[in-house]
Write an enzyme that holds these catalytic residues in place. Structure first.
Site, PDB file in Angstrom:
ATOM      1  N   CYS A   1      93.473  -8.935 -66.036  1.00 48.92           N
ATOM      2  CA  CYS A   1      92.928  -8.261 -64.852  1.00 48.92           C
ATOM      3  C   CYS A   1      91.607  -8.945 -64.466  1.00 48.92           C
ATOM      4  CB  CYS A   1      92.691  -6.779 -65.132  1.00 48.92           C
ATOM      5  SG  CYS A   1      94.171  -5.952 -65.731  1.00 48.92           S
TER       6      CYS A   1
ATOM      7  N   CYS B   1      88.010  -7.596 -65.639  1.00 55.09           N
ATOM      8  CA  CYS B   1      87.839  -7.170 -67.028  1.00 55.09           C
ATOM      9  C   CYS B   1      87.429  -8.311 -67.950  1.00 55.09           C
ATOM     10  CB  CYS B   1      89.147  -6.556 -67.522  1.00 55.09           C
ATOM     11  SG  CYS B   1      89.102  -6.108 -69.261  1.00 55.09           S
TER      12      CYS B   1
ATOM     13  N   CYS C   1      93.423  -9.820 -74.637  1.00 58.49           N
ATOM     14  CA  CYS C   1      94.462  -9.143 -73.857  1.00 58.49           C
ATOM     15  C   CYS C   1      95.135 -10.189 -72.988  1.00 58.49           C
ATOM     16  CB  CYS C   1      93.824  -8.057 -72.980  1.00 58.49           C
ATOM     17  SG  CYS C   1      95.016  -7.117 -72.012  1.00 58.49           S
TER      18      CYS C   1
ATOM     19  N   SER D   1      95.574   2.870 -65.386  1.00 60.24           N
ATOM     20  CA  SER D   1      94.534   2.125 -64.665  1.00 60.24           C
ATOM     21  C   SER D   1      95.103   1.669 -63.328  1.00 60.24           C
ATOM     22  CB  SER D   1      94.086   0.916 -65.498  1.00 60.24           C
ATOM     23  OG  SER D   1      93.560   1.355 -66.721  1.00 60.24           O
ATOM     24  N   LEU D   2      94.914   2.490 -62.324  1.00 65.53           N
ATOM     25  CA  LEU D   2      95.538   2.210 -61.029  1.00 65.53           C
ATOM     26  C   LEU D   2      94.640   1.304 -60.186  1.00 65.53           C
ATOM     27  CD1 LEU D   2      98.070   2.898 -59.408  1.00 65.53           C
ATOM     28  CD2 LEU D   2      96.851   4.834 -58.426  1.00 65.53           C
ATOM     29  N   HIS D   3      93.426   1.716 -59.966  1.00 69.70           N
ATOM     30  CA  HIS D   3      92.371   0.918 -59.316  1.00 69.70           C
ATOM     31  C   HIS D   3      92.600   0.514 -57.866  1.00 69.70           C
ATOM     32  CE1 HIS D   3      90.644   0.926 -63.212  1.00 69.70           C
ATOM     33  NE2 HIS D   3      91.283  -0.111 -63.710  1.00 69.70           N
TER      34      HIS D   3
ATOM     35  N   GLU E   1      85.776  -4.633 -80.463  1.00 70.55           N
ATOM     36  CA  GLU E   1      84.702  -3.691 -80.136  1.00 70.55           C
ATOM     37  C   GLU E   1      85.198  -2.253 -80.129  1.00 70.55           C
ATOM     38  OE1 GLU E   1      82.951  -6.854 -76.881  1.00 70.55           O
ATOM     39  OE2 GLU E   1      83.270  -4.793 -76.298  1.00 70.55           O
TER      40      GLU E   1
ATOM     41  N   CYS F   1      86.108   5.137 -78.649  1.00 69.90           N
ATOM     42  CA  CYS F   1      86.973   4.295 -77.820  1.00 69.90           C
ATOM     43  C   CYS F   1      87.375   3.091 -78.670  1.00 69.90           C
ATOM     44  CB  CYS F   1      86.188   3.852 -76.581  1.00 69.90           C
ATOM     45  SG  CYS F   1      87.083   2.661 -75.572  1.00 69.90           S
TER      46      CYS F   1
ATOM     47  N   ASN G   1      81.909  -1.753 -63.575  1.00 68.30           N
ATOM     48  CA  ASN G   1      80.841  -2.273 -64.406  1.00 68.30           C
ATOM     49  C   ASN G   1      80.725  -3.774 -64.154  1.00 68.30           C
ATOM     50  OD1 ASN G   1      78.984  -2.053 -66.529  1.00 68.30           O
ATOM     51  ND2 ASN G   1      80.367  -0.632 -67.552  1.00 68.30           N
TER      52      ASN G   1
ATOM     53  N   GLY H   1      92.260  -4.695 -75.035  1.00 74.51           N
ATOM     54  CA  GLY H   1      93.706  -4.797 -75.269  1.00 74.51           C
ATOM     55  C   GLY H   1      94.539  -3.803 -74.499  1.00 74.51           C
ATOM     56  N   GLU H   2      95.831  -4.089 -74.427  1.00 71.91           N
ATOM     57  CA  GLU H   2      96.782  -3.234 -73.719  1.00 71.91           C
ATOM     58  C   GLU H   2      97.670  -2.554 -74.782  1.00 71.91           C
ATOM     59  OE1 GLU H   2      97.775  -2.036 -70.564  1.00 71.91           O
ATOM     60  OE2 GLU H   2      99.214  -1.131 -71.921  1.00 71.91           O
TER      61      GLU H   2
ATOM     62  N   SER I   1      95.418   4.499 -72.591  1.00 66.73           N
ATOM     63  CA  SER I   1      95.258   3.924 -71.261  1.00 66.73           C
ATOM     64  C   SER I   1      96.084   2.653 -71.113  1.00 66.73           C
ATOM     65  CB  SER I   1      93.772   3.616 -71.029  1.00 66.73           C
ATOM     66  OG  SER I   1      93.576   3.013 -69.780  1.00 66.73           O
TER      67      SER I   1
ATOM     68  N   CYS J   1      84.209  -2.588 -72.642  1.00 66.29           N
ATOM     69  CA  CYS J   1      84.782  -3.383 -73.715  1.00 66.29           C
ATOM     70  C   CYS J   1      85.047  -4.814 -73.298  1.00 66.29           C
ATOM     71  CB  CYS J   1      86.041  -2.721 -74.226  1.00 66.29           C
ATOM     72  SG  CYS J   1      85.597  -1.661 -75.584  1.00 66.29           S
TER      73      CYS J   1
END
Ligand code: SAH
Ligand code: SF4
Length: 350
Positions: free
Chosen positions: A116, A119, A112, A214-216, A92, A105, A290, A159-160, A191, A333
């Site tokens: 997480c 996600c 991935c 991406s700390l979160h 995507e 993006c 999201n 993906g990472e 990211s 995504c």
């Protein structure tokens, strides 16, 4: 014999390939320019002799992505693409319009493996890495489809990127090349979920891209419950790597923080986060989480989000709430690809 992915090659590599074929040096520049302009076949390369085009066609392929589905947001015009790859896999991309231009993006992997919990991309693990040419093609196809020039890129799709390190680096080299898309590195964000070994490697390249983390979560307890990667590299290790990265690049670091109701949105969390980020020149991007069909996370209400932001600001941390784009088209995504696999995409298809 497998064909060569010529669109992932830089000009020097194309030059050696052509030298092996007994071709003059100047052809490398011509060929590179064609490839980076997004042509779909060697036949379109009108200034390359026919016999060379035929030879190249036998040993090389020009990577591409095909639009399988396209969803246009009725709210803000954000376009989400589901692309099909040569091997039948799906990825995507999202095209967003901002005041300063168009941003794409892009995805860097099919799936991935970081897993997480919030996600959609990580639900089925990693299928494969994307090539640099497949990353480029996502931008080229979106630009062509809308007849626009893309000015910014964020590597924030599926993906990472640091788990696909060399292809991501090659992508950065090619996308910023003046003979191609010419998107300046200062207009590109990468990211990562916090792959410390990758941040250390990236530091050596000293690129003027924006590194986005991406700390979160403000502590290991919460972060480890959301992100497996935190068990390998905890917050201290991650922030230490960020500081070292900043010493070399002198670039401001961006921290992504997806606010999830009842998980990481308390006043205590804001306080802890501000303390942790002391000494790092940074910016915090607050993202209302999201909701994904596959989990039960909820985003906090607007007042709570704004309060969290204010708490950070009061503690000297620069923070903004990210504008939600494409809310009606599942622009996060991973979501669309999962639907495609379930054979269930029917919203707003154009
Ligand atoms: N793998 C990289 C880049 C892709 S993910 C990374 O994790 O940073 C891009 C961003 O979307 C990350 O900040 C990620 O944490 C965030 N994200 C993923 N799922 C989300 C969701 N359901 N709600 C809000 N943000 C999400
Ligand atoms: Fe992978 Fe990023 Fe999703 Fe985590 S948030 S599973 S690292 S794509």
């Amino acid at each position: 014999m497998a064909k060569t992915d010529i669109k992932s090659m830089n000009e020097a590599e194309i030059s050696s390939l052509l030298a092996e074929m007994g071709q003059p040096k100047f052809r490398a520049g011509q060929l590179f320019k064609w490839l980076q302009s997004g042509v779909g076949s060697f036949d379109e390369m009108t200034n390359i002799p026919k016999n060379l085009r035929e030879k190249l066609n036998e040993s090389c392929y020009i990577a591409d992505v095909k639009i399988e589905r396209k969803l246009v947001s009725q709210i803000d015009g954000t376009v989400k693409y589901l692309y099909k790859l040569y091997d039948g896999e799906y990825i995507e991309s999202v095209l967003m319009k901002y005041e300063h231009g168009y941003t794409v993006c892009i995805s860097t992997q099919v799936g991935c493996r970081m897993g997480c919990s919030f996600c959609a991309s990580g639900l089925c693990g990693l299928k494969r890495n994307l090539t640099a040419s497949e990353m480029l093609s996502q931008i080229m196809v979106a630009a062509k489809d809308n007849n626009i020039r893309v000015s910014n890129v964020v590597m924030m799709g599926m993906g990472e990127p640091l788990d696909n390190f060399s292809n991501s680096i090659r992508f950065l080299e090619l996308v910023s090349n003046e003979k191609g898309l010419g998107i300046g590195l200062r207009h590109i964000s990468l990211s990562t979920s916090g792959v410390v070994s990758g941040i250390e490697r990236l530091k050596e390249y000293n690129l003027p891209i924006t590194l986005s983390i991406s700390l979160h979560a403000p502590n290991d307890e919460i972060r480890s419950s959301m992100m497996k990667v935190n068990k390998r590299w905890n917050i201290d290790a991650l922030l230490e790597a960020c500081k070292e990265y900043q010493k070399v690049t002198t670039r401001r670091i961006s921290f992504e923080y997806a606010l999830i109701e009842g998980v990481n949105d308390s006043e205590r969390c804001a306080d802890e986060l501000a303390k942790r980020l002391k000494g790092i020149m940074c910016h915090v991007n607050l993202i209302p989480a999201n909701p994904v069909k596959e989990n039960t996370f909820k985003k906090p209400d607007k007042t709570r989000i704004l309060k969290f932001r204010q708490l950070l600001e009061d503690r000297g941390v620069n923070a903004t709430v990210r504008r939600t784009l494409g809310a009606d088209i599942e622009a996060s995504c991973g979501q669309l690809r999962n639907r495609a696999k379930e054979g269930d995409i029917n919203a707003n298809i154009q």
